[in-house]
Design an enzyme around this catalytic site. Sequence first.
Site, PDB file in Angstrom:
ATOM      1  N   TYR A 119       0.848  -1.205   0.000  1.00 22.52           N
ATOM      2  CA  TYR A 119       0.000   0.000   0.000  1.00 22.52           C
ATOM      3  C   TYR A 119       0.877   1.246   0.000  1.00 22.52           C
ATOM      4  CZ  TYR A 119      -3.454   3.467   1.409  1.00 22.52           C
ATOM      5  OH  TYR A 119      -4.274   4.572   1.450  1.00 22.52           O
ATOM      6  N   GLU A 207      -3.658   7.324  -4.319  1.00 21.07           N
ATOM      7  CA  GLU A 207      -3.610   6.074  -3.569  1.00 21.07           C
ATOM      8  C   GLU A 207      -3.349   4.906  -4.504  1.00 21.07           C
ATOM      9  OE1 GLU A 207      -7.284   4.243  -2.027  1.00 21.07           O
ATOM     10  OE2 GLU A 207      -6.349   4.318  -0.050  1.00 21.07           O
TER      11      GLU A 207
END
Length: 397
Positions: A119, A207
Amino acid sequence: MNIHEYQAKQLLKSYGCPVSNGRVVLKAEEAKTAAGELDGPLWVVKAQIHAGGRGKGHFKEPEAGPKGGVRLAKSVEEAAELARQMLGRTLITHQTGPAGKQVNRVYIEEGSDIARELYLALLIDRKTSRVSFVVSTEGGMDIEEVAAHTPEKILSFSVDPATGLSDFHGRRVAFALGLQGGQVKQCVALIRNLYKAFIEKDMEMLEINPLIVTPEGNIKVLDAKLGFDNNALYRHPDIQDLRDTTEEDPKELEASRFDLNYIALDGEIGCMVNGAGLAMATMDIIKLYGSNPANFLDVGGGATREKVTEAFKIITSDPNVKGILVNIFGGIMRCDIIAEGIIAAVKEVGLKVPLVVRLEGTNVALGKEIIANSGLNVIAADDLGDAAQKIVKAVKG
Ligand code: ADP
Ligand code: MG
């Protein structure tokens, strides 16, 4: 403003970030040709909606469709069939709400072998007024879940704008992600490119979930979600072109056409207020007296009769609205003009729910008189507390 995954990947690719080859498809007939232009042996068909959690989402019954909005295919034909099945269907994920979102575009992409899912996000940290990195080894899942259960697996740091980004930041990310050898160099380059894109395009959020490591040891952007600062959009016509208005709240879209600052919320009391501060205070006091605002609406300092009418139309088009509270301070605007605007608006769009009006400021007596003599069923209020109590009482009984 948000954009689709495929648009985000095209933009990141132009900044030198590693992404897979893919083709966007709007019509089922185009799916086979598009998939045929990509290399196998694995294809991925991805529903393009402005919401995450597509992989774990499901299509709305009765036309159930494929299991989830991200599906693997082992042939061009299978990819085309999945694309055909997804187009036009409604996909429900934990981010769309129960109504779901209609899939109007799908992205067919070359499939990747995955060794690790990581992530990585950049965002504006309002506390430090800096661009922050958020990094975790727990990719492919909800970062909120990770933050709640294993916060120690998240690294977050911000970049000092005076000294800017350096390779040190990239190495810090690489270390936190457990990258080794050549991957560190790839990561340093990726971080540099992402930061450049973020700053140059005035992003609010970037993101990547997941960022993957392939079995060959290369890193790749497998999913990308970008959000841009609306106040800076005027200097990015290329980004404005990526806007997909079918993804936006129709009420918010209509409001932006009339230069009204409107944000839909899920309460029951529609608010029409001038000034953001007064709008916030109005929402607070509605909550204080036991109800919830259906929207934030700032009609602005120079609210004209047309603007007031438009604001009324938007508020009354929301089926959740059980009552309306108008709270206007006539400073530059005069209260009598505002009163006339409200009456004209009510006459034009009709009124099926209770309406409380609180006016204050220049010519307030005349304004109140105009409303009292209008023959309309308007409840007059004297101050903010009085107005909030009256509208909550009218709605809740
Ligand atoms: P969402 O976050 O909306 O569920 P993602 O793009 O993150 O959508 O896809 C969900 C999962 O599907 C990823 O975590 C990954 O495991 C898999 N996936 C996505 N794209 C590909 C691809 N090109 N090749 C292989 N697997 C993929
Ligand atoms: Mg994802």
